[in-house]
Design a protein around this motif. Sequence first.
Motif, PDB file in Angstrom:
ATOM      1  N   GLY B  64       0.838  -1.208   0.000  1.00 51.36           N
ATOM      2  CA  GLY B  64       0.000   0.000   0.000  1.00 51.36           C
ATOM      3  C   GLY B  64       0.863   1.245   0.000  1.00 51.36           C
ATOM      4  O   GLY B  64       0.567   2.236  -0.667  1.00 51.36           O
ATOM      5  N   GLN B  65       1.967   1.173   0.741  1.00 55.24           N
ATOM      6  CA  GLN B  65       2.915   2.290   0.788  1.00 55.24           C
ATOM      7  C   GLN B  65       3.534   2.499  -0.590  1.00 55.24           C
ATOM      8  O   GLN B  65       3.681   3.636  -1.037  1.00 55.24           O
ATOM      9  CB  GLN B  65       4.007   1.945   1.805  1.00 55.24           C
ATOM     10  CG  GLN B  65       4.866   3.089   2.200  1.00 55.24           C
ATOM     11  CD  GLN B  65       4.602   3.493   3.649  1.00 55.24           C
ATOM     12  OE1 GLN B  65       3.590   3.125   4.225  1.00 55.24           O
ATOM     13  NE2 GLN B  65       5.490   4.234   4.220  1.00 55.24           N
ATOM     14  N   GLY B  66       3.911   1.402  -1.267  1.00 53.41           N
ATOM     15  CA  GLY B  66       4.452   1.485  -2.624  1.00 53.41           C
ATOM     16  C   GLY B  66       3.438   2.095  -3.574  1.00 53.41           C
ATOM     17  O   GLY B  66       3.766   2.924  -4.434  1.00 53.41           O
ATOM     18  N   ASP B  69       2.824   6.019  -2.030  1.00 52.15           N
ATOM     19  CA  ASP B  69       3.936   6.915  -1.728  1.00 52.15           C
ATOM     20  C   ASP B  69       5.194   6.564  -2.527  1.00 52.15           C
ATOM     21  O   ASP B  69       6.207   7.240  -2.424  1.00 52.15           O
ATOM     22  CB  ASP B  69       4.218   6.816  -0.210  1.00 52.15           C
ATOM     23  CG  ASP B  69       5.157   7.869   0.280  1.00 52.15           C
ATOM     24  OD1 ASP B  69       5.020   9.022  -0.164  1.00 52.15           O
ATOM     25  OD2 ASP B  69       6.056   7.557   1.090  1.00 52.15           O
ATOM     26  N   GLY B  70       5.127   5.485  -3.287  1.00 48.21           N
ATOM     27  CA  GLY B  70       6.296   5.055  -4.055  1.00 48.21           C
ATOM     28  C   GLY B  70       7.235   4.197  -3.225  1.00 48.21           C
ATOM     29  O   GLY B  70       6.885   3.761  -2.133  1.00 48.21           O
ATOM     30  N   MET B  71       8.458   4.001  -3.754  1.00 45.79           N
ATOM     31  CA  MET B  71       9.370   3.029  -3.155  1.00 45.79           C
ATOM     32  C   MET B  71      10.381   3.625  -2.181  1.00 45.79           C
ATOM     33  O   MET B  71      11.302   2.952  -1.745  1.00 45.79           O
ATOM     34  CB  MET B  71      10.097   2.266  -4.260  1.00 45.79           C
ATOM     35  CG  MET B  71       9.123   1.478  -5.124  1.00 45.79           C
ATOM     36  SD  MET B  71       9.926   0.423  -6.305  1.00 45.79           S
ATOM     37  CE  MET B  71      10.533  -0.882  -5.285  1.00 45.79           C
ATOM     38  N   LEU B 287       7.781  -3.207  -4.709  1.00 52.46           N
ATOM     39  CA  LEU B 287       7.613  -3.260  -6.167  1.00 52.46           C
ATOM     40  C   LEU B 287       6.237  -3.831  -6.523  1.00 52.46           C
ATOM     41  O   LEU B 287       5.595  -3.367  -7.472  1.00 52.46           O
ATOM     42  CB  LEU B 287       8.728  -4.107  -6.791  1.00 52.46           C
ATOM     43  CG  LEU B 287       8.784  -4.139  -8.310  1.00 52.46           C
ATOM     44  CD1 LEU B 287       9.067  -2.746  -8.878  1.00 52.46           C
ATOM     45  CD2 LEU B 287       9.843  -5.109  -8.807  1.00 52.46           C
ATOM     46  N   VAL B 288       5.791  -4.816  -5.761  1.00 49.44           N
ATOM     47  CA  VAL B 288       4.453  -5.370  -6.005  1.00 49.44           C
ATOM     48  C   VAL B 288       3.417  -4.252  -5.853  1.00 49.44           C
ATOM     49  O   VAL B 288       2.500  -4.117  -6.672  1.00 49.44           O
ATOM     50  CB  VAL B 288       4.155  -6.550  -5.036  1.00 49.44           C
ATOM     51  CG1 VAL B 288       2.693  -6.971  -5.125  1.00 49.44           C
ATOM     52  CG2 VAL B 288       5.043  -7.746  -5.354  1.00 49.44           C
ATOM     53  N   GLY B 289       3.593  -3.407  -4.814  1.00 51.81           N
ATOM     54  CA  GLY B 289       2.681  -2.271  -4.609  1.00 51.81           C
ATOM     55  C   GLY B 289       2.713  -1.307  -5.780  1.00 51.81           C
ATOM     56  O   GLY B 289       1.675  -0.799  -6.216  1.00 51.81           O
ATOM     57  N   VAL B 395      -5.202  -1.281   0.318  1.00 51.62           N
ATOM     58  CA  VAL B 395      -4.970  -1.293  -1.133  1.00 51.62           C
ATOM     59  C   VAL B 395      -4.680  -2.705  -1.642  1.00 51.62           C
ATOM     60  O   VAL B 395      -5.358  -3.207  -2.553  1.00 51.62           O
ATOM     61  CB  VAL B 395      -3.795  -0.345  -1.504  1.00 51.62           C
ATOM     62  CG1 VAL B 395      -3.404  -0.514  -2.964  1.00 51.62           C
ATOM     63  CG2 VAL B 395      -4.151   1.093  -1.216  1.00 51.62           C
ATOM     64  N   PHE B 396      -3.677  -3.355  -1.043  1.00 49.02           N
ATOM     65  CA  PHE B 396      -3.239  -4.658  -1.556  1.00 49.02           C
ATOM     66  C   PHE B 396      -4.324  -5.711  -1.331  1.00 49.02           C
ATOM     67  O   PHE B 396      -4.588  -6.549  -2.188  1.00 49.02           O
ATOM     68  CB  PHE B 396      -1.927  -5.056  -0.871  1.00 49.02           C
ATOM     69  CG  PHE B 396      -1.277  -6.269  -1.467  1.00 49.02           C
ATOM     70  CD1 PHE B 396      -1.057  -6.358  -2.839  1.00 49.02           C
ATOM     71  CD2 PHE B 396      -0.874  -7.324  -0.684  1.00 49.02           C
ATOM     72  CE1 PHE B 396      -0.463  -7.476  -3.401  1.00 49.02           C
ATOM     73  CE2 PHE B 396      -0.272  -8.450  -1.234  1.00 49.02           C
ATOM     74  CZ  PHE B 396      -0.072  -8.519  -2.596  1.00 49.02           C
TER      75      PHE B 396
END
Lengths: 41, 568
Positions: B64-66, B69-71, B287-289, B395-396
């Motif tokens: 969800g963070q990915g 907010d990105g990596m 990366l999955v996010g 999210v996920f």
Amino acid sequence: MPMHSPTDTPLFGSWPRAYAVVLGALLLEIAFFYGLMHWFA
Amino acid sequence: MSSLDWWILGGTIALLVLYGLYKSRGKQSFDDYTLAGQSLPWYHVGMSVMATQASAITFLSAPGQGFSDGMRFVQFYFGLPLAMVVLSITFVPIFHRLRVYTAYEFLENRFDGRVRSLTAGLFLLQRALSTGVSIYAPSIILSTILGWNIYWTNLIMGGIVLFYSVSGGTKAISYTHLTQMLIVTVAMFIAGFLTVHKLPTDMGFTDALRVAGKAGRLNLIDTTFDVKSRYNLWSGLIGGFFLQLSYFGTDQSQVGRYLTGETIKQSRIGLLMNGLLKVPMQFLILLVGVLVFVFYQFHESPVFFNKQEVERLNAGPLAGEFQVLNRQHQGLSAQRRAAVLNLQRATAQNNDAAAAAAGDQLDKADEALAKTHAAVSDLVKRNNPAADKNDVNYVFLRFILDYLPHGLIGLLIAMIFISSMGSIAAAYSSLASTTVVDIYRRVWPGSTHNEVVVSRWSTIGWGIFCVVVAQFTNRIGSSLIETVNILGSLFYGVILGIFCVAFYVRSIGGRATFWAAVVAEAVVFVCYYFDLMAFLWFNVVGCLLVVALAWLFTTLQLNLRPVRVADE
């Protein structure tokens, strides 16, 4: 220096070498991430 | 969820719990119950250390963070390999040589009982609070899927883990950790692969990365030095180093894992394995996010990922306002999709100017969508003041339920549960062992009660406390993984400072260290209350303050000279 037990034989020939492998991997990862970020920016 | 998913979910959880009970069968001594008789090989140690850190929060929050907010969160882990090296050189041989059950036992040996009690107390407080958050994380899944009340869900989740923890000892925990890590890794790889597979047919993995890059989601490295910025290279390397050193070196839930190693070598290799694998693992989870983010560029994304709250909004008095925002969201999503297609075309034609224009178009649509999302979040909070206005943790989960095939849904949700149960069980075990070794034994030194029985009762007590904490967690309203790390950072720096004085400044005694720790903890709380810096720096400030103040108190000879220094 800490005492080692008799079975405490080092990894990768010597413990300093093992630590260098771990830290070297971190440096490579940071460089890879930096490259990835710029390549796809 | 189909009946197949339910069978896989229930079957996997039941099997692993039974496996844990099977491994812990028979009479156990306190040594077996607490340290698995110090008999485990390095891969058990390494996997157990990783599984304890990677709870359900890792698999729910990090993608969800990915997505949102990105990596850049990956930088948080850069200090970990450095910490593993320092631990291997210093902490591991000392703990092994002294044959301690908990890290805090060493402190009485080095200082006095007061420093040991203070440190154990700080640990118990922060670990119990963090475990409360860890119970809440998988409870989100049950409440979302089953529509259960979150408070009841916390109670049931905490109860199952409590039953498992009281019955199983450390050996059972380590065996289940090993299995969990293997299955979770496989499940996450399949999830990542299927996410790429679900992208449009003309879009490959590198095209997906290009879209993610243009949308600012590949923000992996930030070299600017800013103490207010939560994640950058320096906060990760310096603050992260202090946090991870403190977490792995002084948090009994981790110390208890690598003390199960048969020899110093087994514990060391286990920790170094963690140092090698942790950053790539966290990179892949983020990366999955990010891939889920790219997926939603081509599919209608929910305006708010917590389905339960959206249903409440639709049925409540704010439904009209919500519908307006939902239509706005759909329009903006269409604009963003057009921008992504333009970007893909321009990139295929090597047209840099068109690609830059499409990138700007994408940025603008993304910004407008973020504003709409914020407005919906406010609406959710107005509609239900008890609701979590942040949907990053959903999210996920929502993606898994809406788009992944049946069977895999059950497996992924089971894995989230199992990993959560493993880390909560490890936390319960460490809370119990610290209570027995550092509190019970000191308060009732001549007690003839069976210590395994006392440990089990202590586990029950802490289990109830953690469930109560979990009941309040949904009022936090931020990413759970951040909440756990902020909680840890409030205490870890000071605890690490105490251990640094113990290891490296042998002229400083217990009284000076005790008062330095009390003052440093107060300063860290002031920094947090007035928001003076990003949370990772609390670890640096706490640690350095303890060392500096303890040295100052000793130098000024404020009647704080050691009462006794047992090992001198």
